[in-house]
Design a protein around this motif. Structure first.
Motif, PDB file in Angstrom:
ATOM      1  N   GLY A 199       0.824  -1.286   0.099  1.00 23.08           N
ATOM      2  CA  GLY A 199       0.032   0.102   0.310  1.00 23.08           C
ATOM      3  C   GLY A 199       0.853   1.208  -0.053  1.00 23.08           C
ATOM      4  N   LYS A 200       0.152   2.301  -0.050  1.00 21.88           N
ATOM      5  CA  LYS A 200       0.984   3.616  -0.251  1.00 21.88           C
ATOM      6  C   LYS A 200       0.987   4.010   1.138  1.00 21.88           C
ATOM      7  N   PRO A 201       2.291   4.922   1.498  1.00 17.93           N
ATOM      8  CA  PRO A 201       2.529   5.180   2.824  1.00 17.93           C
ATOM      9  C   PRO A 201       1.580   6.428   3.370  1.00 17.93           C
ATOM     10  N   GLY A 202       1.411   6.590   4.718  1.00 17.96           N
ATOM     11  CA  GLY A 202       1.032   7.754   5.040  1.00 17.96           C
ATOM     12  C   GLY A 202      -0.717   7.747   5.334  1.00 17.96           C
ATOM     13  N   LYS A 203      -1.343   6.660   5.230  1.00 14.76           N
ATOM     14  CA  LYS A 203      -2.864   6.277   5.591  1.00 14.76           C
ATOM     15  C   LYS A 203      -2.869   5.495   6.731  1.00 14.76           C
ATOM     16  N   GLY A 204      -4.153   5.508   7.185  1.00 16.87           N
ATOM     17  CA  GLY A 204      -4.619   4.434   8.043  1.00 16.87           C
ATOM     18  C   GLY A 204      -4.329   5.108   9.439  1.00 16.87           C
ATOM     19  N   PRO A 205      -4.469   4.353  10.704  1.00 19.68           N
ATOM     20  CA  PRO A 205      -4.344   4.957  11.854  1.00 19.68           C
ATOM     21  C   PRO A 205      -2.857   5.507  12.182  1.00 19.68           C
ATOM     22  N   ARG A 206      -2.890   6.577  13.189  1.00 20.28           N
ATOM     23  CA  ARG A 206      -1.569   7.016  13.311  1.00 20.28           C
ATOM     24  C   ARG A 206      -1.204   6.039  14.552  1.00 20.28           C
ATOM     25  N   LEU A 207       0.345   5.512  14.374  1.00 23.73           N
ATOM     26  CA  LEU A 207       0.780   4.827  15.312  1.00 23.73           C
ATOM     27  C   LEU A 207       1.089   5.430  16.657  1.00 23.73           C
ATOM     28  N   ARG A 208       0.704   4.851  17.775  1.00 25.85           N
ATOM     29  CA  ARG A 208       1.000   5.214  18.856  1.00 25.85           C
ATOM     30  C   ARG A 208       1.560   4.479  19.954  1.00 25.85           C
ATOM     31  N   PRO A 209       2.044   4.777  20.865  1.00 28.29           N
ATOM     32  CA  PRO A 209       2.642   4.096  22.000  1.00 28.29           C
ATOM     33  C   PRO A 209       1.509   3.397  22.570  1.00 28.29           C
ATOM     34  N   GLY A 210       1.857   2.166  23.032  1.00 27.64           N
ATOM     35  CA  GLY A 210       0.783   1.051  23.453  1.00 27.64           C
ATOM     36  C   GLY A 210       0.019   0.069  22.560  1.00 27.64           C
ATOM     37  N   MET A 211       0.537   0.382  21.353  1.00 23.83           N
ATOM     38  CA  MET A 211      -0.444  -0.346  20.311  1.00 23.83           C
ATOM     39  C   MET A 211       0.912  -1.556  20.122  1.00 23.83           C
ATOM     40  N   ALA A 212       0.231  -2.659  19.460  1.00 25.15           N
ATOM     41  CA  ALA A 212       0.912  -3.837  19.519  1.00 25.15           C
ATOM     42  C   ALA A 212       0.468  -4.497  18.214  1.00 25.15           C
ATOM     43  N   LEU A 213       1.260  -4.906  17.362  1.00 26.75           N
ATOM     44  CA  LEU A 213       0.924  -5.386  15.875  1.00 26.75           C
ATOM     45  C   LEU A 213       1.627  -6.410  15.555  1.00 26.75           C
ATOM     46  N   ALA A 214       1.063  -7.538  15.011  1.00 23.51           N
ATOM     47  CA  ALA A 214       1.828  -8.492  14.302  1.00 23.51           C
ATOM     48  C   ALA A 214       2.169  -8.507  12.807  1.00 23.51           C
ATOM     49  N   ILE A 215       3.442  -8.375  12.468  1.00 24.44           N
ATOM     50  CA  ILE A 215       3.762  -7.880  10.925  1.00 24.44           C
ATOM     51  C   ILE A 215       4.273  -9.426  10.379  1.00 24.44           C
ATOM     52  N   GLU A 216       3.403  -9.594   9.245  1.00 27.88           N
ATOM     53  CA  GLU A 216       3.615 -11.110   8.583  1.00 27.88           C
ATOM     54  C   GLU A 216       3.493 -11.209   7.267  1.00 27.88           C
ATOM     55  N   PRO A 217       4.516 -10.652   6.513  1.00 25.31           N
ATOM     56  CA  PRO A 217       4.581 -10.825   4.996  1.00 25.31           C
ATOM     57  C   PRO A 217       4.727 -12.328   4.555  1.00 25.31           C
ATOM     58  N   MET A 218       4.010 -12.594   3.348  1.00 24.37           N
ATOM     59  CA  MET A 218       4.264 -13.856   2.873  1.00 24.37           C
ATOM     60  C   MET A 218       4.659 -13.561   1.277  1.00 24.37           C
ATOM     61  N   LEU A 219       5.692 -14.282   0.920  1.00 24.92           N
ATOM     62  CA  LEU A 219       5.921 -14.316  -0.453  1.00 24.92           C
ATOM     63  C   LEU A 219       5.838 -15.750  -1.070  1.00 24.92           C
ATOM     64  N   THR A 220       5.947 -15.674  -2.429  1.00 23.46           N
ATOM     65  CA  THR A 220       5.883 -17.016  -3.234  1.00 23.46           C
ATOM     66  C   THR A 220       7.075 -16.756  -4.167  1.00 23.46           C
ATOM     67  N   GLY A 221       7.524 -18.097  -4.692  1.00 23.77           N
ATOM     68  CA  GLY A 221       8.208 -17.768  -5.878  1.00 23.77           C
ATOM     69  C   GLY A 221       7.613 -17.733  -7.192  1.00 23.77           C
ATOM     70  N   GLY A 222       6.321 -17.675  -7.261  1.00 21.32           N
ATOM     71  CA  GLY A 222       5.491 -17.257  -8.444  1.00 21.32           C
ATOM     72  C   GLY A 222       4.460 -16.454  -8.179  1.00 21.32           C
ATOM     73  N   THR A 223       2.983 -16.905  -8.275  1.00 18.91           N
ATOM     74  CA  THR A 223       2.018 -16.116  -8.382  1.00 18.91           C
ATOM     75  C   THR A 223       1.677 -15.760  -7.031  1.00 18.91           C
ATOM     76  N   ASP A 224       0.742 -14.709  -6.899  1.00 19.42           N
ATOM     77  CA  ASP A 224       0.249 -14.157  -5.665  1.00 19.42           C
ATOM     78  C   ASP A 224      -1.178 -14.570  -5.598  1.00 19.42           C
ATOM     79  N   ASP A 225      -1.509 -15.310  -6.508  1.00 24.12           N
ATOM     80  CA  ASP A 225      -3.035 -16.059  -6.216  1.00 24.12           C
ATOM     81  C   ASP A 225      -2.859 -17.363  -5.671  1.00 24.12           C
ATOM     82  N   THR A 226      -3.897 -17.345  -4.510  1.00 25.04           N
ATOM     83  CA  THR A 226      -3.942 -18.309  -3.724  1.00 25.04           C
ATOM     84  C   THR A 226      -5.283 -19.149  -3.973  1.00 25.04           C
TER      85      THR A 226
END
Length: 264
Positions: A199-226
């Protein structure tokens, strides 16, 4: 009465509550370390699941995944073309050269930790090693983009940019999975906000102290269709290409980012 606050449906934790989440994160890190050590040719994913559950419960915690919306196991074990949500089985025996992604969650004193690693089983192909490393780099780029006052999609953009850079470097058009993504986490495993992997940067909720997030990219060696299999859980690549998945739970603090599921 809980001391956490909810702002725009996003849970904010106190310093003490983030410490409690760190304790859950250490359980997850130790569990993934044990599973990584045990993941050898000839070992079944069912055996790895039993090891994970024992490790979590021995630490006084409870597996987040077991029974979650009916999921039957303590970890997700996704082999080769399986992207996420693979169901462990004693019938699925690992072979030399397999690429295994293990996603693990644990609840300790009401707080969740969530992390995933991709494991090279035996001697894997160089292309698979690069795929896993590209995914790990995308996760790290997302983590590096976390800062108080930033925006949620700053993380998304960093993940996407890193994946694109790895594609150019490795000469492979990696598929970036955008159907699934990261999420808020705390007193529940999946909470607001949903964290897209592009996505484009600068959008969505502002990041604030006390937030917790799971960051989890998934890549494939080919298609992005699942495709989701008939078991209602396992997600595979549409073209049979291999996939990798890396994840950390992080907290936003006044001083920056804290990786709650990092090893001690």
């Amino acid at each position: 009465m809980r001391s956490f606050r909810v702002t725009s449906s996003i849970e904010l934790k106190s310093a003490g509550e983030l410490e409690a989440m760190r304790a859950a994160g250490i359980v997850v890190a130790n569990t993934l370390a044990a599973v990584t050590e045990a993941a050898k040719p000839g070992v079944s994913t069912g055996e790895l699941d039993a090891l994970a559950e024992a490790t979590i419960r021995d630490a006084g915690a409870v597996p987040s995944f077991k029974g979650y919306h009916g999921f039957p196991a303590s970890v997700c074990a996704s082999v080769n073309e399986q992207v996420v949500h693979g169901i462990p089985s004693t019938k699925q025996v690992l072979s030399d050269g397999d690429l295994l992604s293990v996603d693990c969650g644990a609840i300790l004193e009401g707080w969740h930790g969530d992390s995933a690693v991709t494991i090279a089983v035996g001697d894997v192909a160089e292309a698979d090693r690069k795929l896993s490393e590209a995914t790990r780099e995308a996760m790290k780029a997302g983590i590096d983009a976390v800062r108080p006052g930033g925006r949620l999609t700053d993380i998304s953009h960093a993940v996407e940019t890193a994946a694109d850079a790895a594609s150019v470097r490795d000469g492979v058009e990696y598929g970036l999975i955008t159907t699934y993504g990261g999420h808020g986490i705390g007193t529940s495993m999946h909470m607001d906000p949903f964290l897209p992997n592009a996505g484009k940067p600068g959008k969505g909720p502002r990041l604030r102290p006390g937030m917790a997030l799971a960051i989890e990219p998934m890549l494939t060696g080919g298609t992005d269709d699942t495709i989701e299999l008939d078991d209602g859980w396992t997600v595979v690549t549409a073209d049979g290409s291999r996939a990798a998945h890396w994840e950390h739970t992080v907290a936003i603090t006044d001083d920056g980012v804290w990786i709650l599921t990092a090893p001690e």
